[in-house]
Scaffold this active site. Structure first.
Site: not given
Ligand code: 8Y7
Length: 283
Positions: A228, A262
């Site tokens: 991210k 995740r």
């Protein structure tokens, strides 16, 4: 370090997730189909092989998503989303030993994929779409509630918090209360701070640092930071160079009691989790 959970076994359809351990959830994005049916079948096979490689690398959950949450992504109709997701859910259920998580906010997709063998609903909108609470309740499956303000398209427009960790906690508590009213008991809920969703870099870092405060809600935490932009911004790295930063965050999250990570890079993250477990089990 970790708070005591009321139960360490979470039923996920026909499988059980042991919450005494940290689990790695592999990300499987089901991209739009190409032009021909030939393309469609080979794409399904490729997705299945990718899922299989993540299971062999140690993933205990696979998160299947058919609707992009990227800002500016085209909206997908429920039917289109179902056509992307249903075939791969069916194949994974038939061929692999893994819990299938479905990344969806769409009631029809929740109902149909539960029928096809999904074991967990992962909704970045925390069941706020019309009919989503009732659909999720009807499946009987656990649900991951994630914090986000607004919609993926506008969530990064100037997000503001007085105290990001407290406000994320309040939001998740409110969604848990709505779930309870709809017939989804707390025992069936996983919570997620929603890194990168309606948050600046400083919000993400502060929330990460104080993540343990969310244990007060009494439910297991799922953390998704793989590749991210919070890693990109902190380290000035493009998306292809965020693995080590992501592994550092995976280790920190695991040490802070996160129960599900995740990630895209399953094998690497599984080593992190196993190494931490080896140390924690020492005398
Ligand atoms: C998350 C997520 C995404 C996350 C949960 C990406 C679907 C963006 N991020 N679900 N989904 N938590 N629960 O970069 O952080 O993977 S999509």
């Amino acid at each position: 370090m970790t708070s005591v959970q009321s139960s360490t076994r979470l039923p996920c359809g026909n499988r059980v997730l042991d919450l005494a351990q940290t689990h790695v959830m592999g990300i499987l994005n089901v991209t739009p189909d190409s032009f021909s049916d030939g393309g469609r079948y080979s794409q399904l096979d490729a997705a299945l092989r990718h899922a299989e490689s993540m299971v062999l690398a140690g993933a205990t959950l696979i998160d299947v998503g058919g609707e992009s949450t990227r800002p500016g992504a085209r909206a997908v109709s429920p039917l289109e989303e179902l056509e992307r997701v249903a075939p791969i859910v069916e194949r994974i259920h038939r061929e692999l030993d893994v819990i299938i998580s479905v990344d969806t906010s769409t009631p029809a997709v929740m109902r149909e994929t539960a029928r096809l063998g999904a074991g967990l609903i992962n909704d970045v909108r925390s069941l706020r779409r019309d009919g989503a609470l009732d659909a999720a309740a009807a499946t009987g499956l656990p649900v991951c509630l994630m914090h986000m303000l607004g919609e993926p398209g506008d969530m990064q427009d100037n997000p503001h918090y007085e105290d990001v960790t407290r406000e994320v906690g309040d939001f998740l508590a409110e969604r848990m209360a709505q779930c309870a009213l709809a017939g989804i008991p707390p025992e069936r809920i996983i919570l997620d701070p929603g890194f990168g969703f309606a948050k600046t870099l400083q919000h993400n870092l502060s929330l990460f640092k104080h993540m343990e405060a969310l244990h007060a809600l009494g439910r297991p935490l799922l953390v998704g930071v793989s590749r991210k932009s919070m890693i990109g911004q902190a380290l000035k790295r493009p998306v292809g160079e965020r693995l080590y930063g992501g592994l550092a965050l995976a280790a920190l999250a695991s040490a802070n009691g996160a129960r599900i990570l995740r990630v895209h890079d399953v094998a690497e993250t599984v080593d992190v989790v196993r190494m931490i477990a080896a140390v924690e089990s020492a005398e």
